[in-house]
Design a protein around this motif. Structure first.
Motif, PDB file in Angstrom:
ATOM      1  N   SER A   8     -53.292 -24.030 -15.211  1.00 43.70           N
ATOM      2  CA  SER A   8     -52.627 -23.724 -16.483  1.00 43.70           C
ATOM      3  C   SER A   8     -52.805 -24.896 -17.447  1.00 43.70           C
TER       4      SER A   8
ATOM      5  N   ALA B 208     -50.406 -26.299 -18.984  1.00 49.60           N
ATOM      6  CA  ALA B 208     -49.342 -27.267 -18.671  1.00 49.60           C
ATOM      7  C   ALA B 208     -49.778 -28.192 -17.525  1.00 49.60           C
TER       8      ALA B 208
ATOM      9  N   ILE C  88     -42.389 -28.581 -17.092  1.00 44.68           N
ATOM     10  CA  ILE C  88     -42.504 -27.245 -16.495  1.00 44.68           C
ATOM     11  C   ILE C  88     -41.159 -26.908 -15.862  1.00 44.68           C
TER      12      ILE C  88
ATOM     13  N   ASP D 172     -42.083 -21.974 -15.261  1.00 41.85           N
ATOM     14  CA  ASP D 172     -43.494 -21.685 -14.980  1.00 41.85           C
ATOM     15  C   ASP D 172     -43.814 -20.196 -15.146  1.00 41.85           C
TER      16      ASP D 172
ATOM     17  N   CYS E 119     -42.155 -26.024 -21.747  1.00 43.04           N
ATOM     18  CA  CYS E 119     -43.575 -26.408 -21.751  1.00 43.04           C
ATOM     19  C   CYS E 119     -44.227 -26.185 -23.113  1.00 43.04           C
TER      20      CYS E 119
ATOM     21  N   CYS F 140     -47.329 -23.069 -19.895  1.00 43.84           N
ATOM     22  CA  CYS F 140     -47.329 -22.678 -18.478  1.00 43.84           C
ATOM     23  C   CYS F 140     -48.038 -21.355 -18.255  1.00 43.84           C
TER      24      CYS F 140
END
Ligand code: FES
Ligand code: FES
Length: 154
Positions: A21, A23, A37, A40, A47, A59
């Motif tokens: 991802s 993130a 995070i 998620d 995020c 995320c």
């Protein structure tokens, strides 16, 4: 897969796994751990970053999806050693307690104020609906964003 992106004004090019991802890429490859995070799963907003100038939840974006894009994270908000007016306003109005949600709140606030430099309290609350805070009850966050608008427009 090879990606090339600009983050906080700096160009990066990396060969990464397609499942990573944005993130994770920011935190683990670039060491920009200000992007938090929480859930998620796109629910909490901790995020939040800017992708080509608009806020987005890092995320639930794959890093490969933002190949060629310009990203801004909380680390890119301060000007030199000085805080961004939104960061100053959060500090001055006690807009944070534990601080976990704060980077995402600041990035979302910047997007709100970019699109609407003089938002009403209701518009701020509406703009923040994708960002959760477990500590503050939101009151001082809204106050911080109102104060930030005054600072930016002064
Ligand atoms: S961690 Fe991305 S929205 Fe919660
Ligand atoms: S300040 Fe703790 S979650 Fe918002």
């Amino acid at each position: 897969m090879q990606i090339s992106i600009k983050v906080n004004g700096k160009e990066y090019s990396h060969d990464i796994e397609p499942r990573i991802s944005l993130a994770q890429y920011l935190r683990e490859t670039l060491n920009l751990t200000g992007t938090h995070i929480g859930c998620d799963t796109s629910g909490c907003g901790s995020c939040t970053v800017h992708v080509d100038g608009a806020s987005a939840k890092a995320c639930t974006l794959l890093a490969v999806q933002v190949d060629g894009c310009e990203i801004k994270t909380i680390e890119g908000m301060a000007h030199g050693s000085g805080m961004h007016p939104i960061q100053e306003a959060f500090k001055e109005n006690h807009g944070l307690q534990c601080g976990f949600c704060t980077p995402g709140m600041v990035m979302t606030a910047a997007d709100i104020l970019k699109n609407n430099p003089n938002p009403t309290e209701e518009e701020i609350r509406h703009g923040l609906e994708g960002n959760f805070c477990r500590c503050t009850g939101y009151h001082n966050i809204v106050k911080s964003i109102q104060h930030a608008a005054e600072k930016i427009n002064a």
